[in-house]
Motif scaffolding. Structure first.
Motif, short mmCIF file in Angstrom:
data_model
loop_
_atom_site.label_atom_id
_atom_site.label_comp_id
_atom_site.label_asym_id
_atom_site.label_seq_id
_atom_site.Cartn_x
_atom_site.Cartn_y
_atom_site.Cartn_z
N ASP A 135 -24.95 46.84 64.83
CA ASP A 135 -24.91 48.27 65.13
C ASP A 135 -23.86 49.02 64.32
N ILE A 192 -33.35 45.32 67.98
CA ILE A 192 -33.78 44.08 68.63
C ILE A 192 -35.28 44.10 68.87
N GLY A 217 -30.76 52.52 67.15
CA GLY A 217 -29.73 51.86 67.93
C GLY A 217 -30.02 50.39 68.09
N LEU A 262 -23.17 44.03 68.75
CA LEU A 262 -21.78 44.27 69.12
C LEU A 262 -20.81 43.75 68.05
C1 LIG Z 1 -24.71 47.35 72.53
C2 LIG Z 1 -25.42 46.08 72.42
C3 LIG Z 1 -26.79 46.04 72.08
C4 LIG Z 1 -27.66 47.24 71.83
O1 LIG Z 1 -27.38 48.34 72.56
P1 LIG Z 1 -27.73 49.84 72.15
O2 LIG Z 1 -27.08 50.55 73.28
O3 LIG Z 1 -29.19 49.99 72.16
O4 LIG Z 1 -27.13 50.13 70.82
C5 LIG Z 1 -27.34 44.81 71.92
N1 LIG Z 1 -26.65 43.69 72.09
C6 LIG Z 1 -25.35 43.69 72.41
C7 LIG Z 1 -24.63 42.40 72.54
C8 LIG Z 1 -24.69 44.88 72.59
O5 LIG Z 1 -23.41 44.89 72.94
#
Ligand SMILES: *Cc1c(COP(=O)(O)O)cnc(C)c1O
Length: 472
Positions: free
Chosen positions: A271, A134, A129, A240
């Motif tokens: 993602d 990150i 995820g 995102l």
């Molecule tokens: C969703 C998101 C993530 C990572 O989230 P996960 O829930 O771990 O997939 C990172 N950065 C942004 C800007 C996001 O919207």
């Protein structure tokens, strides 16, 4: 069951199945009938599906419709029992993962890196995820700086709007995250402020495409230039936006450059389980070259259990998720992603236009598919209270108070969703006016953070809430 009906019967909205279905404190002595289990879980799933099917839930549910989901589930079942790290027994896994990485790299203009250095080639890994993507990139910067520059106390500069996964990297990996505030009117990070915080321990700068609160793209071109000047990395968080901005750009929208065309960009997360329209549980982390990716890998050569190596934080991962991600990308194709982006932007554009026409509300920045707004005239949290009663679920933003609605495919399946959104929002503004001077319900939840003491209080509350959720 509606929220009101639930409240009347004194049902906790976070534990609505209590009393309706058996709660298990231990493994049942005798196993249950399969049909019976399926029926019970179908009831839960259907009730939960009813919430997003109205199109009134911001973000959260990223998929391209029931038929799409059914196809991915079918693919998932083929490989659900396979393990991605068993590359000898499951060679389909690395075939598919390498192709997902390559397809994502091409989509994000990975070929452009050759213009600066013919030896560079975008590469990456699949993770569980966005958070893991990150964190893996942050670990790579930390370890690269330690080996190549002898930096013991690495620092990474990030906009305050950057995702909490970066702060998680601070807590887990001992990397100092230096936050740069963002402010009105554009709510973007000030590159000069970021540059002023660079010191001999700085290993990278973070920017978002787009950030979670406002969906905005940071001035990445400037951050890229600064990074080149100081010979540090740039991570772009495209968790995102990574799988939708390429198509929004192709549709002709004028958006800042956010991908590997930036010469200073050294890594990027994107993602697949958001706008890649795969199942939940996959993401891609990309690197400008293999030298950096190598710092992500892990190996214990002398373990009694054999040679142990893993490319990411996870050990075993389900092959079903890998296969479903690959299938989603190949099935949709450029054509499918473009079509999805177009339907999403059509809804988002109508919502934006409607908000611009409401005098009391102000859009934050120049939004694309995430629409955030605030107000100088009414308490925006009163507006949220009202919208909740109409079935809308916004994401609540704080410091400053604001709301956002992230448009995903479920909105595009509901006709007139934008019109209904604006109609209810107008009524919400009127409601907020009538409530002026009183404390909104939403404020009770979000009014605490921002001071050291307040933050401690919030953390205590949230951890207590986790404890409660984990109680049977
Ligand atoms: C969703 C998101 C993530 C990572 O989230 P996960 O829930 O771990 O997939 C990172 N950065 C942004 C800007 C996001 O919207």
């Amino acid at each position: 069951m509606s929220k009101q009906a639930a409240e009347k019967q004194n049902i906790d909205p976070f534990k609505p199945y209590k009393g309706r279905f058996e709660s298990y404190h231990s493994i049942p002595k005798k196993g249950r009938d399969q049909e019976d289990i399926f029926k019970e879980l179908s009831t839960m799933a259907e009730e939960e599906n009813a919430k997003w099917k109205t199109g009134q839930v911001s973000g959260t549910f990223y998929h391209a419709g029931d038929a799409h989901r059914a196809f991915l589930n079918k693919i998932f079942s083929l490989f659900s029992h396979e393990n991605t790290i068993q590359f000898d027994l499951c060679p389909s896994m690395f075939k598919m993962e390498s192709e997902i990485i390559s397809m994502a790299a091409k989509m994000l203009n990975g070929d452009a890196v050759k213009d600066n250095n013919p030896e560079d080639e975008v590469c990456g890994t699949i993770t569980s995820g966005g958070t893991e993507s990150i964190m893996m990139a942050m670990k790579a910067y930390r370890d690269q700086a330690k080996v190549e520059k002898g930096i013991k106390y690495p620092e990474i500069i990030m906009p305050h709007t950057g995702h909490p996964a970066f702060d998680k990297s601070e807590e887990y990996f001992g990397i100092k995250m230096v936050h740069i505030p963002v402010s009105a009117p554009d709510f973007l990070v000030d590159p000069a402020a970021a540059e002023s915080r660079i010191n001999k321990n700085t290993v990278a700068i973070v920017g978002s495409a787009g950030n979670y609160p406002y969906g905005l793209i940071d001035p990445l071109d400037k951050l890229s230039d600064i990074a080149l000047k100081y010979k540090i990395g740039v991570h772009v968080d495209g968790c995102l936006g990574g799988f939708i901005f390429p198509w929004i750009e192709k549709l002709g929208y004028d958006i800042p450059t956010f991908d590997f065309r930036l010469p200073g960009l050294t890594s990027m997360s994107a993602d697949t389980h958001k706008y890649g329209f795969a199942l939940k549980g996959t993401s891609v982390v990309l690197y400008r070259n293999n030298n950096l990716r190598r710092y992500q890998y892990f190996n214990v050569p002398d373990w009694p259990g054999g040679m142990y190596a893993s490319p990411t934080a996870a050990g075993s991962r389900s092959g079903g998720l890998t296969a479903a991600t690959w299938a989603a990308m190949v099935y949709l194709g450029e054509e499918g992603y473009l079509k999805a982006a177009k339907s999403i932007m059509t809804v988002a554009d109508s919502i934006k236009k409607g908000i611009e026409e409401i005098a009391e509300l102000a859009l934050i920045g120049k939004p694309t598919f995430v629409i955030s707004f605030r107000s100088d005239d009414v308490d925006i949290f009163h507006v949220n209270d009202f919208m909740k009663t109409k079935g809308w679920r916004f994401n609540v933003l704080q410091l400053p108070p604001a709301l956002h609605f992230c448009v995903t495919m479920p909105q595009t399946f509901v006709p007139d969703i934008a019109e209904r959104f604006i109609e209810d929002l107008q009524a919400g503004v009127e409601y907020a006016k009538s409530k002026a001077g009183t404390v909104a319900e939403t404020t009770a939840l979000y009014g605490l953070a921002g001071t050291i003491e307040g933050n401690q209080q919030v953390t205590e509350l949230v951890f207590g809430f986790f404890d409660y959720l984990y109680s049977v």
